[in-house]
Design a protein around this motif. Sequence first.
Motif, mmCIF file in Angstrom:
data_model
loop_
_atom_site.group_PDB
_atom_site.id
_atom_site.type_symbol
_atom_site.label_atom_id
_atom_site.label_comp_id
_atom_site.label_asym_id
_atom_site.label_seq_id
_atom_site.Cartn_x
_atom_site.Cartn_y
_atom_site.Cartn_z
ATOM 1 N N LEU A 1 0.821 -1.195 0.000
ATOM 2 C CA LEU A 1 0.000 0.000 0.000
ATOM 3 C C LEU A 1 0.867 1.262 0.000
ATOM 4 O O LEU A 1 0.465 2.307 -0.513
ATOM 5 N N LEU B 1 3.134 4.544 -3.820
ATOM 6 C CA LEU B 1 3.076 5.994 -3.615
ATOM 7 C C LEU B 1 4.473 6.557 -3.378
ATOM 8 O O LEU B 1 4.806 7.643 -3.856
ATOM 9 N N ASN C 1 4.449 8.530 4.351
ATOM 10 C CA ASN C 1 4.285 7.261 3.648
ATOM 11 C C ASN C 1 5.572 6.450 3.657
ATOM 12 O O ASN C 1 5.555 5.223 3.804
ATOM 13 N N CYS D 1 -0.037 5.719 -9.527
ATOM 14 C CA CYS D 1 -0.622 5.836 -8.186
ATOM 15 C C CYS D 1 -0.343 7.210 -7.592
ATOM 16 O O CYS D 1 -1.244 7.880 -7.074
ATOM 17 N N PRO E 1 -8.457 5.901 -4.724
ATOM 18 C CA PRO E 1 -8.114 4.518 -4.338
ATOM 19 C C PRO E 1 -7.946 3.551 -5.502
ATOM 20 O O PRO E 1 -7.437 2.442 -5.301
ATOM 21 N N TRP F 1 -4.525 1.737 -6.259
ATOM 22 C CA TRP F 1 -4.183 0.692 -5.281
ATOM 23 C C TRP F 1 -4.926 -0.608 -5.583
ATOM 24 O O TRP F 1 -4.362 -1.682 -5.421
ATOM 25 N N GLU G 1 -2.724 -3.925 -6.269
ATOM 26 C CA GLU G 1 -2.880 -5.118 -5.435
ATOM 27 C C GLU G 1 -3.382 -6.289 -6.271
ATOM 28 O O GLU G 1 -2.958 -7.431 -6.067
#
Length: 526
Positions: free
Chosen positions: A22, A26, A63, A195, A431, A434, A438
């Motif tokens: 996650l 970024l 992050n 992202c 979102p 992501w 994933e």
Amino acid sequence: MDMAVIELSRLQFALTAMYHFLFVPLTLGLSFMLVIMESIYVITKRPIWRIITRFWGKLFGINFVLGVATGLTMEFEFGTNWAYYAHYVGDIFGAPLAIEGLMAFFLEATMVGVMFFGWDRLSRRQHLAVTFLVALGTNLSALWILIANGWMQNPVGATFNPDTMRMEVTDFSAVLFNPVAQAKFVHTVSAGYVCAATFVMGVSAFYLLKGKWTNVARRSMMVAAAFGLASALSVVVLGDESGYTLTDNQKMKLAAIEAMWKTEPAPASFTVIGLPDVAARTTHGAIEVPYLMGLIGTRSLTGKIDGIQELVLRADERIHSGLVAYDAVERLKRNRTDLAARAAFEAHKQDIGFAMLLKRYVADPRQADDTLILKAAWDTVPNVPAMFFLFRGMAGLGFGFIAFFGAAFWCASTCRFRRRWFLKLAVVAIPLPWLAIEAGWVLAEIGRQPWAVDGVLPTFLGASSLTVPQVWATIIGFTALYGTLAVIEIRLMLAQIRKGPIEHFDSDQEDATQPHAAGFAPLPAE
């Protein structure tokens, strides 16, 4: 062997890896966006670009810290949950991870501190160089980790040594320049850039909708639009290249993604949508585009893409071949000078991993009959429905990002981001990268099953000797810890976003402390 322990160990690693991932995308993208923003500041010397760079740098820092904290845990799991894996392939797999720590992590970890605290101690160009080194180190970390993961997908440059009963490096340059690893790296970092661009676009759109920090927001969106469109195009192009490498190196994964049960005459068609049926070994209601899969997978109209059933029969052959190598190793254990056993091993050593698939059913693979061997051959087929739908969801989002950033360019040129419908879309889209990332990670890892290292070590043989309660205890512990970290991360990010790009400058630095420099002008109605 307790399969419950193995499945729970897989679940634990999947949870920790997906949580870690996650933060990684970024970090990858924001680092280079900071380089772009600070380059504009160095060129123009306008304080507002310093404000922009420092603001997004703070979000990058939050992050980055969480990414480091969650990434360290994963490396320890190779020793705690996958001890035999670490023993069997540690000579190869450990080298890229060690280089990542020494070359990349130390570089970014050192430079990130200088980046945050060196604004008033370094010249503009010196600080830009530091920011670039942070971005370089971040992306080098991804490179070495994906070299390690790429070797698991395509184990080149190594061979099994019957004297040590381990895999050992024979050609490190082959490991380094593994085509699967290179394709995965460029595709993964491009996804990270998308992202970050979507994140910057969404947060900036939120500011414009609220009518504050408008000058910062519009400039940030200009950078994000250009960076994001280039990255979105790269993701699709490089994703296609990543798929092309499967044709030579992971044929079963490619067949599962397409739910291609039987080999079609070249060039194969591409199934846009359908419903894979594992029991019937067919795909119901398939909508196909003629020739497209052949062009994607082979770059030609004559290249053949093998179907699942043919690949299973090939796996059956490789298991029989691997049994010869397995028997030769057992004979060499008793007599290291047995030349006949040594010759048999050398002739069949590339298939010894397939023989070990039988250990799921019998302690000695040589005792397996043809029925059991065929059953083990079918184990080489991953979860076809999951592969089929994950790929289409990921690819659909990938093309959607091209359209999104194309619309961003249109808004930038025609209305300077004053269309409220687009701003709302940008916020809602935050979102989505992501989800695509994933899905891509899960696709890659499920597609490798039943192998920990493709064709070399079955997953069920790589696990540590743990009990079900022990694994459950760590899963619960990690879930609680990571859940707490997630709350902290979100609260810190939201707090920083609410605070906005507030800066305090010396009195001689133009008028950047005035509200109009950062932009408080409300967004006019359409």
